[in-house]
Structure formats: structure tokens, C-alpha cells
Design a protein around this motif. Sequence first.
Motif, PDB file in Angstrom:
ATOM      1  N   THR A 143      54.375  38.191  25.791  1.00  7.24           N
ATOM      2  CA  THR A 143      53.456  38.014  24.657  1.00  7.24           C
ATOM      3  C   THR A 143      52.681  36.712  24.801  1.00  7.24           C
ATOM      4  N   LEU A 144      53.375  35.637  25.181  1.00  9.19           N
ATOM      5  CA  LEU A 144      52.699  34.360  25.392  1.00  9.19           C
ATOM      6  C   LEU A 144      51.659  34.465  26.504  1.00  9.19           C
ATOM      7  N   GLY A 145      52.012  35.167  27.578  1.00 10.75           N
ATOM      8  CA  GLY A 145      51.079  35.336  28.682  1.00 10.75           C
ATOM      9  C   GLY A 145      49.828  36.076  28.248  1.00 10.75           C
ATOM     10  N   ALA A 146      50.002  37.125  27.447  1.00 12.67           N
ATOM     11  CA  ALA A 146      48.846  37.882  26.954  1.00 12.67           C
ATOM     12  C   ALA A 146      47.971  37.014  26.052  1.00 12.67           C
ATOM     13  N   MET A 147      48.585  36.144  25.275  1.00 15.38           N
ATOM     14  CA  MET A 147      47.810  35.224  24.433  1.00 15.38           C
ATOM     15  C   MET A 147      47.046  34.225  25.301  1.00 15.38           C
ATOM     16  N   ALA A 148      47.702  33.708  26.337  1.00 14.41           N
ATOM     17  CA  ALA A 148      47.051  32.730  27.212  1.00 14.41           C
ATOM     18  C   ALA A 148      45.831  33.332  27.903  1.00 14.41           C
ATOM     19  N   ARG A 149      45.917  34.602  28.270  1.00  6.10           N
ATOM     20  CA  ARG A 149      44.819  35.270  28.975  1.00  6.10           C
ATOM     21  C   ARG A 149      43.753  35.811  28.040  1.00  6.10           C
ATOM     22  N   GLY A 150      43.973  35.673  26.734  1.00  8.24           N
ATOM     23  CA  GLY A 150      42.990  36.160  25.777  1.00  8.24           C
ATOM     24  C   GLY A 150      43.129  37.628  25.446  1.00  8.24           C
ATOM     25  N   GLU A 151      44.222  38.257  25.890  1.00  5.21           N
ATOM     26  CA  GLU A 151      44.429  39.673  25.611  1.00  5.21           C
ATOM     27  C   GLU A 151      44.980  39.891  24.207  1.00  5.21           C
ATOM     28  N   LEU A 152      45.641  38.891  23.650  1.00  4.27           N
ATOM     29  CA  LEU A 152      46.119  38.915  22.272  1.00  4.27           C
ATOM     30  C   LEU A 152      45.606  37.673  21.559  1.00  4.27           C
ATOM     31  N   ASP A 153      45.204  37.851  20.302  1.00  4.02           N
ATOM     32  CA  ASP A 153      44.741  36.712  19.516  1.00  4.02           C
ATOM     33  C   ASP A 153      45.933  35.838  19.134  1.00  4.02           C
ATOM     34  N   ILE A 154      45.749  34.540  19.186  1.00  2.00           N
ATOM     35  CA  ILE A 154      46.815  33.612  18.789  1.00  2.00           C
ATOM     36  C   ILE A 154      46.721  33.434  17.283  1.00  2.00           C
ATOM     37  N   SER A 155      47.375  34.309  16.548  1.00  4.05           N
ATOM     38  CA  SER A 155      47.256  34.304  15.090  1.00  4.05           C
ATOM     39  C   SER A 155      48.465  34.974  14.451  1.00  4.05           C
ATOM     40  N   HIS A 156      48.620  34.718  13.162  1.00  2.00           N
ATOM     41  CA  HIS A 156      49.681  35.397  12.420  1.00  2.00           C
ATOM     42  C   HIS A 156      49.389  36.894  12.351  1.00  2.00           C
ATOM     43  N   ALA A 157      48.102  37.261  12.303  1.00  3.30           N
ATOM     44  CA  ALA A 157      47.742  38.673  12.218  1.00  3.30           C
ATOM     45  C   ALA A 157      48.269  39.458  13.415  1.00  3.30           C
ATOM     46  N   THR A 158      48.289  38.828  14.576  1.00  2.00           N
ATOM     47  CA  THR A 158      48.824  39.489  15.770  1.00  2.00           C
ATOM     48  C   THR A 158      50.289  39.854  15.573  1.00  2.00           C
ATOM     49  N   PHE A 159      51.064  38.918  15.034  1.00  3.02           N
ATOM     50  CA  PHE A 159      52.488  39.187  14.827  1.00  3.02           C
ATOM     51  C   PHE A 159      52.698  40.209  13.708  1.00  3.02           C
ATOM     52  N   GLU A 160      51.841  40.187  12.710  1.00  8.03           N
ATOM     53  CA  GLU A 160      51.974  41.154  11.625  1.00  8.03           C
ATOM     54  C   GLU A 160      51.735  42.575  12.118  1.00  8.03           C
ATOM     55  N   ALA A 161      50.914  42.706  13.174  1.00  9.94           N
ATOM     56  CA  ALA A 161      50.626  44.034  13.725  1.00  9.94           C
ATOM     57  C   ALA A 161      51.672  44.488  14.733  1.00  9.94           C
ATOM     58  N   MET A 162      52.544  43.590  15.143  1.00 10.85           N
ATOM     59  CA  MET A 162      53.570  43.916  16.136  1.00 10.85           C
ATOM     60  C   MET A 162      54.827  44.452  15.453  1.00 10.85           C
ATOM     61  N   PRO A 163      55.645  45.215  16.172  1.00 11.08           N
ATOM     62  CA  PRO A 163      56.906  45.700  15.582  1.00 11.08           C
ATOM     63  C   PRO A 163      57.805  44.525  15.186  1.00 11.08           C
TER      64      PRO A 163
END
Length: 259
Positions: A143-163
Motif C-alpha cells: 500500500t505504501l509503495g502504491a502511494m509513493a508511485r501515485g497509484e493511491l492517493d495519500i489520504s484518509h479517503a483511500t483508507f475509508e475505501a479499503m477493506p
Amino acid sequence: MSPRARLPRQDCAHCGRHDRCTRVVLEEAVCQRCTLRFARTAQPCPGCANIRVLAFYDDRRRPACAACTGNEAVYACTACGREDSPWGRLCGHCALKEKATALLSGPDGGINPRLRPVYEALISGPRPQSTLYWFTRSTGPATLGAMARGELDISHATFEAMPASRTNSYLRDLLTALGVLPPFHAELERVSPWLAELLSTLPAGQSEVLARFARWQVLSRLRRQEHHGTLTHGAISAARATIVVTARFMTGSPRTAPT
């Protein structure tokens, strides 16, 4: 055939196993397993006082390090030279820096600026081996790697959308504690996935009605309390109970809340 496979088998001087002994420790041949065990016992050298693997005898017949006995430093990290905390050809600290850099680098090859605090926290821990094991045994690094590469937004909304999971909760708490994400009320944020699970057990019409009540009446009140700094564990527990009682009233059944 590998060089090790060509070695004759003999009794290990340390453990007695009949195996191919790959290295000489204190002038005696030892097996690969004991070599690794010995490499993890770095201690102060009597000659230089540095923390080293004492695999050789000095001129006074004391176990000493390679530098003090004129031997090749076969136990030293190839990057920094330290001999404690071994991790393959590197020490644990250098191996961790290497992995953390690769994980948190963005498309430009440099560490993502927003995740710099995460990088510093990872490499400064007292037990690098534990963090290295986390890299291989957890989904958090991906998950951290995807955030670093810009594939996931670094935000609370990202975690809210995750299981909802322990790993995702830990990672979210970590990013918040390091200032990467703004503060949030963890217990309050868990109400939404809990509510979604409860709503999924109801017929469509009842689910829609309960959802409007819960979000516009119950959750909005909790958000106001959070904004004013008056939100408590008791208030959240009471809000959950109110939603459950309402669901039971609507269905006419002793429905319980999901765990």
C-alpha cells in the motif's frame, strides 16, 4: 555444481553435524548453519573494542576480529563495514535502507516527499530485522509503495475505501502519527464500515431508511461532537446502540449488530 556442493562432508566442530563445512571459525571448520549462528554473536573485540564477529585468534590466542588479526573481513557489511545485525551481504540497517528507498521512491526515482517521514521512521527503528520481516509478511508495504508511485492517493479517503483490516488500520494510524495524514478519530471512523455491514443485512427499503436516519441524525451528531472536541467512547457506543435498536424496531426481529 556450486563450490559448496564440491566440499567434502565432515563433522562440524561446533554442533557435530556431518555436513559440508563452508567456513573456518577459530581455526576449526563449521557448517553453514553454525556460520550463520556465529555471525549473529558480534561483541566487543579485545583488540580494538569495536563490535565485531570474533572468528579469529590474535597473537595472544584471544578470539578477535578480522582487522586485528590480519584476516579478510568476511562478516562485514559490504556497504558500511559493520558486523552486527547481519542480513545477507549487508547489515540489517543497510538492507532496510535499501528496501525502504526502493519502496517509497516515486516515478522520479526519489523518495516521495510526503512519505519522507515514513522513510525516516522505518530506518531509525532499533530492530531493523523486525521491520524487514514486516516488508515480506504484511500487505502494508504494498500500500505504501502504491502511494509513493501515485497509484493511491495519500489520504484518509483511500483508507475509508479499503477493506477494514488490522493492517490497514495500523498503516493509517502510522501515517497519522507521523503527520503524513491529518488527525482523525479512529473509533468514529470505524462506525461507517460497521454501519455498512449492518445495512447489508436489511431489505433494500428498510436499509435506505435506516441509512438516512443513521447518517443524517446519528453520525452527523457525532461529527459535531468531534469538531467541538467533546466526542467520547460512550457517545459512540450509545450511537451504535441507537442504530441497532432502530433496526430491530423496523424489522420486528432481535437483530444484533455485526462485530
